[in-house]
Enzyme design. Structure first.
Site, short mmCIF file in Angstrom:
data_model
loop_
_atom_site.label_atom_id
_atom_site.label_comp_id
_atom_site.label_asym_id
_atom_site.label_seq_id
_atom_site.Cartn_x
_atom_site.Cartn_y
_atom_site.Cartn_z
CB SER A 1 -0.89 0.04 1.24
OG SER A 1 -1.52 1.31 1.37
CE1 TYR B 1 -4.26 -2.30 4.83
CE2 TYR B 1 -3.55 -0.09 4.22
CZ TYR B 1 -4.04 -1.33 3.86
OH TYR B 1 -4.30 -1.61 2.55
P1 NDP Z 1 -11.45 -6.12 -0.59
O1 NDP Z 1 -11.87 -6.06 0.83
O2 NDP Z 1 -12.30 -5.53 -1.65
O3 NDP Z 1 -11.13 -7.64 -1.00
C1 NDP Z 1 -10.29 -8.37 -0.17
C2 NDP Z 1 -9.95 -9.66 -0.82
O4 NDP Z 1 -9.07 -10.38 0.07
C3 NDP Z 1 -11.15 -10.55 -1.02
O5 NDP Z 1 -10.90 -11.41 -2.10
C4 NDP Z 1 -11.19 -11.32 0.30
O6 NDP Z 1 -11.87 -12.57 0.26
C5 NDP Z 1 -9.73 -11.54 0.53
N1 NDP Z 1 -9.44 -11.75 1.94
C6 NDP Z 1 -9.75 -10.94 2.98
N2 NDP Z 1 -9.37 -11.50 4.13
C7 NDP Z 1 -8.82 -12.68 3.79
C8 NDP Z 1 -8.26 -13.75 4.53
N3 NDP Z 1 -8.18 -13.72 5.87
N4 NDP Z 1 -7.82 -14.82 3.86
C9 NDP Z 1 -7.91 -14.90 2.54
N5 NDP Z 1 -8.43 -13.93 1.78
C10 NDP Z 1 -8.87 -12.84 2.41
O7 NDP Z 1 -10.00 -5.46 -0.59
P2 NDP Z 1 -9.19 -4.71 -1.74
O8 NDP Z 1 -9.37 -5.37 -3.02
O9 NDP Z 1 -9.45 -3.27 -1.61
O10 NDP Z 1 -7.71 -4.97 -1.21
C11 NDP Z 1 -6.87 -5.97 -1.76
C12 NDP Z 1 -5.46 -5.72 -1.27
O11 NDP Z 1 -5.05 -4.43 -1.69
C13 NDP Z 1 -5.31 -5.75 0.24
O12 NDP Z 1 -4.08 -6.32 0.59
C14 NDP Z 1 -5.32 -4.28 0.61
O13 NDP Z 1 -4.65 -4.04 1.81
C15 NDP Z 1 -4.60 -3.69 -0.58
N6 NDP Z 1 -4.83 -2.28 -0.83
C16 NDP Z 1 -6.08 -1.81 -1.10
C17 NDP Z 1 -6.27 -0.47 -1.38
C18 NDP Z 1 -7.61 0.11 -1.70
O14 NDP Z 1 -7.72 1.33 -1.77
N7 NDP Z 1 -8.64 -0.67 -1.93
C19 NDP Z 1 -5.15 0.47 -1.37
C20 NDP Z 1 -3.88 -0.13 -1.07
C21 NDP Z 1 -3.75 -1.46 -0.83
P3 NDP Z 1 -13.48 -12.62 0.54
O15 NDP Z 1 -14.10 -12.02 -0.69
O16 NDP Z 1 -13.77 -14.07 0.68
O17 NDP Z 1 -13.74 -11.84 1.76
#
Ligand code: NDP
Length: 243
Positions: A141, A155
């Site tokens: 991030s 975070y």
């Molecule tokens: P979302 O919450 O939209 O999606 C999260 C994804 O990760 C889903 O596929 C979810 O599965 C999965 N997930 C969550 N917890 C777990 C777990 N314990 N084990 C396995 N899978 C898990 O998040 P984003 O797409 O926004 O974020 C994706 C990545 O990008 C993260 O690492 C986040 O920190 C990072 N990020 C996001 C930003 C943003 O602005 N959105 C900015 C910078 C970084 P399920 O659908 O089953 O819950």
């Protein structure tokens, strides 16, 4: 024939948001995709259907990134289906925002388990099935560069850890011909940020949030033939927010 002609990707956290955008883009690049989800089986199956609609093969596996056995099982299932792994993307991550005075030990442990330990264990589990030319991408991030929002200490700690982990892994994996790089997105329109985007948008120089497909485009580069000289890098893609 399909596994011989097409690359195989394993996307941890591919059911929604950024991971789903990456999985779809990799499929457009001709890659067969195994993806994991934590709870959203229906969402994961939608991504699988969208990939299959593009003529590629896909597989969804439930795997909590906080659980080492789950991660190993997801790798086993991907290899059982596709035979090997060429590309690993670790997008699974969680966000909990709270002041240091209120951050519970349970939430601290969960953040470290999923966002740091789970990233390491996912890569470790996949590596025995990867060879020369392998590509690994983590999703960090831009808070690893600048975390000016209250309550973001844990975070930011997890994402800073990922950036440094990737440097060390790049050194370990270079002799095996495997690259690893870390993408550091700024605000991207996903469920994770749905209630923050309006507040954040004015703080972004380009005056808009990013889309998962834009992260998918960078993953296409990092997993493609032109990126072989790049490894250990953290690439910030945030509309200029952390400048
Ligand atoms: P979302 O919450 O939209 O999606 C999260 C994804 O990760 C889903 O596929 C979810 O599965 C999965 N997930 C969550 N917890 C777990 C777990 N314990 N084990 C396995 N899978 C898990 O998040 P984003 O797409 O926004 O974020 C994706 C990545 O990008 C993260 O690492 C986040 O920190 C990072 N990020 C996001 C930003 C943003 O602005 N959105 C900015 C910078 C970084 P399920 O659908 O089953 O819950």
């Amino acid at each position: 024939t399909s596994t011989a002609q097409h690359k195989i990707a394993l996307v941890f956290g591919g059911s929604r948001g950024i991971g789903a955008g990456i999985a779809l883009r990799l499929a457009q690049e001709g890659t067969n995709v195994a993806l994991t989800y934590a709870a959203a089986a229906a969402k994961a199956n939608e991504v699988v259907a969208a990939i299959e609609a593009q003529g590629r093969d896909a597989l969804a596996t439930q795997a909590d990134s906080g659980n080492a056995a789950d991660l190993q099982s997801a790798v086993r299932q991907a290899v059982a289906r596709f035979g090997r792994i060429d590309i690993v993307v670790v997008a699974a991550g969680i966000l909990h925002v709270a002041d240091v005075a209120e951050f519970s030990i349970d939430n601290l442990d969960r953040m470290l388990d999923v966002n740091v330990r789970g990233v390491y264990l996912a890569i470790q589990a996949a590596l025995p099935h990867m060879g020369e030319g392998g590509r690994i991408v983590t999703i960090g991030s831009n808070v690893a560069e600048r975390s000016s929002h209250p309550g973001s200490s844990v975070y930011a700690m997890t994402k800073g850890a990922v950036a440094v982990m990737v440097k060390g892994l790049a050194v370990d994996l270079a002799p095996r011909g495997i690259t690893i790089n870390n993408i550091q997105p700024g605000p991207i329109a996903t469920d994770m940020t749905a209630d923050m985007l309006e507040m954040i948008t004015p703080l972004i120089p380009v005056k808009r949030v990013g889309q998962p497909a834009e992260i998918g485009g960078l993953v296409a580069y990092l997993t493609g033939p032109d990126s072989g000289y790049m490894t250990g890098a953290s690439l910030t893609i945030d509309g200029g927010m952390s400048l």
